[in-house]
Design a protein around this motif. Structure first.
Motif, mmCIF file in Angstrom:
data_model
loop_
_atom_site.group_PDB
_atom_site.id
_atom_site.type_symbol
_atom_site.label_atom_id
_atom_site.label_comp_id
_atom_site.label_asym_id
_atom_site.label_seq_id
_atom_site.Cartn_x
_atom_site.Cartn_y
_atom_site.Cartn_z
ATOM 1 N N GLN A 1 38.863 48.443 45.585
ATOM 2 C CA GLN A 1 39.285 47.380 44.667
ATOM 3 C C GLN A 1 40.141 47.911 43.529
ATOM 4 O O GLN A 1 41.043 47.210 43.039
ATOM 5 N N THR B 1 37.875 45.040 36.362
ATOM 6 C CA THR B 1 37.508 43.625 36.275
ATOM 7 C C THR B 1 37.055 43.291 34.871
ATOM 8 O O THR B 1 36.988 44.153 33.981
ATOM 9 N N PRO C 1 39.430 38.449 42.762
ATOM 10 C CA PRO C 1 40.744 38.291 42.145
ATOM 11 C C PRO C 1 40.744 37.035 41.276
ATOM 12 O O PRO C 1 40.098 36.031 41.622
ATOM 13 N N PRO C 2 41.444 37.058 40.149
ATOM 14 C CA PRO C 2 41.427 35.893 39.252
ATOM 15 C C PRO C 2 41.746 34.575 39.953
ATOM 16 O O PRO C 2 41.132 33.544 39.652
ATOM 17 N N ALA C 3 42.671 34.611 40.911
ATOM 18 C CA ALA C 3 43.055 33.370 41.587
ATOM 19 C C ALA C 3 41.934 32.815 42.458
ATOM 20 O O ALA C 3 41.960 31.644 42.843
ATOM 21 N N ARG D 1 49.039 43.161 50.424
ATOM 22 C CA ARG D 1 50.146 42.771 49.537
ATOM 23 C C ARG D 1 51.291 42.138 50.329
ATOM 24 O O ARG D 1 51.914 41.175 49.893
ATOM 25 N N PRO E 1 43.260 45.066 42.551
ATOM 26 C CA PRO E 1 42.293 44.054 42.099
ATOM 27 C C PRO E 1 42.684 42.621 42.442
ATOM 28 O O PRO E 1 41.819 41.742 42.518
ATOM 29 N N ASP E 2 43.981 42.395 42.676
ATOM 30 C CA ASP E 2 44.444 41.051 42.984
ATOM 31 C C ASP E 2 44.331 40.705 44.466
ATOM 32 O O ASP E 2 44.476 39.539 44.851
ATOM 33 N N ARG E 3 44.038 41.723 45.321
ATOM 34 C CA ARG E 3 43.979 41.463 46.761
ATOM 35 C C ARG E 3 42.640 41.848 47.381
ATOM 36 O O ARG E 3 42.429 41.645 48.576
ATOM 37 N N ALA F 1 35.455 37.368 36.083
ATOM 38 C CA ALA F 1 35.837 37.460 37.493
ATOM 39 C C ALA F 1 34.671 37.865 38.385
ATOM 40 O O ALA F 1 34.861 38.091 39.580
#
Length: 473
Positions: free
Chosen positions: A304, A179, A333-335, A278, A308-310, A183
């Motif tokens: 994580q 990270t 996650p960034p989103a 995913r 890291p995105d999920r 974030a």
């Protein structure tokens, strides 16, 4: 008058009234404040000079009122200690505390405070007597001395950048988290974080969060309050089986050390839950509540790090330091980071001084030293627990990995309820495994105890362990 009021003494709101003159009016007002409980026993009152300046009356009038109440027993006055409300003055009564009850007589009232257990083995709390007060105070002084003045204003809802930067470095080093500070969202503990996530998930259209068959009902309740269904996942010898329902948009797990069963999620299951996230676009909420405390080997890295995105990584200082600090964090996650920050509000809602102190505690190395010291203390307690149970109750099995602040004691079938009741009779607080079982769990019920060996201070640990052994079958 205005200048004196603004600069002198301790604030005390009083409205002297009545037709008996200022002295009597002040005496009555003070007496009523003590009788009603507004001024608690031990409260220090302003000096006669300060209170006289505040009320715009003669100092002698205040001194005489104080003297009257000292003579009546409402107040005490000692050189160097000032004037204080007498100890033991009960609110709502017309006189100061009565003398002690003669032996054999009934108490005056049935309203009594709940009796504290003689020994507390309820899981979830560290040894609070071992909180590193000296090092924490040093860190607080350094942090406050070097903090920019604007740090004390309404801050970034994500939290102080000093703490987010320190956490990013520490979590990467110690837990394998991937990270950056942007974030990370600082929260007032895990429950606050889960509440925020409930808001975010609801806004995204998620209506179901799958949870483990054993866990904390308060967490399930928080998710349900956010409008989520919380179906239970199966549990077996490999840990939680991530057969996630099709309706679920997220899953809440404790993969490094399942609470309360005490197992680590099998590597195949770790890979399976990441694959599910995913494939479906779902989220894994990773509760890493005691990840630093593994005693037989290096701790398993955070889930994580695999996705890291999920994965939303959640951690707190509640087990490593103290729950009363109300400090937690989410690695998002960034989103999801911006949505979570908006859900938190327009300004930071976590104490700035505590954040700055923890940042200093982390970067100075004091946190690592405290964790290592705690790890050694808790490992010795777990070893002592396992040895004592083996010797005193051979039909009871200590299960789970050597980690965390609790252990699961597998009992002979049909004995859990009677053991928990026997413990209560002896003033021993502990939980049976049934207490943590999800109402929709599909696993076979087990008879076991969840024993928190972190809670007692060192001075009470031997007595707590002895009391536990006495109630085991």
């Amino acid at each position: 008058m205005a200048e004196s009021w603004a600069t002198l003494g301790v604030d005390l709101h009083l409205e002297p009234s009545g037709s008996g003159g200022l002295r009597r009016g002040l005496t009555d007002a003070l007496r009523d404040a003590v009788r009603s409980g507004r001024l608690a026993p031990g409260t220090r009152l302003p000096s006669s000079r300060s209170l006289a300046a505040d009320l715009g009356i003669a100092r002698n009038t205040v001194a005489e009122a104080y003297a009257d109440l000292v003579a009546e027993g409402w107040l005490t006055a000692r050189q160097g200690s000032g004037t204080r409300v007498a100890p033991g003055t009960p609110p709502g009564t017309g006189t100061p505390s009565a003398p002690a009850r003669p032996p054999g007589t009934a108490p005056a009232t049935s309203h009594r405070a709940p009796t504290r257990p003689l020994h507390d083995l309820v899981p979830g709390t560290p040894d609070l007597a071992a909180f590193p007060r000296t090092e924490w105070l040093k860190a607080a002084r350094r942090a406050l001395a070097t903090a920019p003045f604007h740090a004390l204003g309404y801050g970034d809802p994500r939290g102080r950048p000093e703490l987010r930067t320190a956490l990013a470095g520490y979590l990467a080093r110690a837990r394998g988290v991937r990270t950056d500070p942007d974030a990370i969202l600082v929260t007032a503990g895990f429950s606050h974080a889960l509440t925020l996530l409930g808001t975010v998930l609801r806004a995204r259209g998620v209506r179901t969060v799958a949870v483990e068959s054993y866990g904390l009902d308060v967490h399930w309740a928080l998710l349900r309050r956010a409008g989520m269904a919380t179906p239970a996942l199966p549990y077996d010898a490999l840990g939680t089986d991530p057969v996630v329902p099709r309706t679920a948009g997220a899953v809440l797990l404790t993969p490094a050390h399942q609470f309360p069963m005490g197992t680590a999620l099998h590597p195949d299951r770790r890979a399976a839950v990441v694959a599910w996230a995913r494939r479906t676009g779902g989220l894994v909420l990773e509760d890493d509540y005691d990840g630093e405390f593994r005693y037989d080997r290096q701790p398993v890295g955070a889930l994580q790090g695999l996705a890291p995105d999920r994965v939303v990584y959640l951690g707190t200082a509640s087990k490593s330091l103290a729950p009363g600090l109300r400090l937690g964090w989410m690695v998002l996650p960034p989103a999801l980071a911006a949505e979570a920050a908006r859900a938190k509000g327009e300004a930071d809602t976590v104490g700035v001084l505590e954040q700055l102190t923890l940042a200093e505690f982390l970067t100075s190395g004091a946190y690592d030293r405290h964790v290592r010291s705690s790890r050694l203390r808790y490992r010795r307690r777990r070893d002592a627990l396992a040895t004592a149970v083996t010797e005193r109750a051979p039909e009871v099995e200590v299960t789970g990995i050597a980690a965390g602040l609790h252990a699961v004691l597998r009992l002979p079938p049909g004995t859990e309820e009677s053991v928990v009741q026997a413990a209560a009779w002896q003033g021993l607080a502990l939980h049976g495994l049934t207490y943590h079982r999800h109402p929709e769990a599909v696993t076979e019920p087990l008879d076991a105890l969840v024993v928190g060996y972190g809670t007692p201070p060192d001075s009470a640990w031997a007595g707590a362990l002895e009391a536990l052994c006495r109630v085991l079958p």
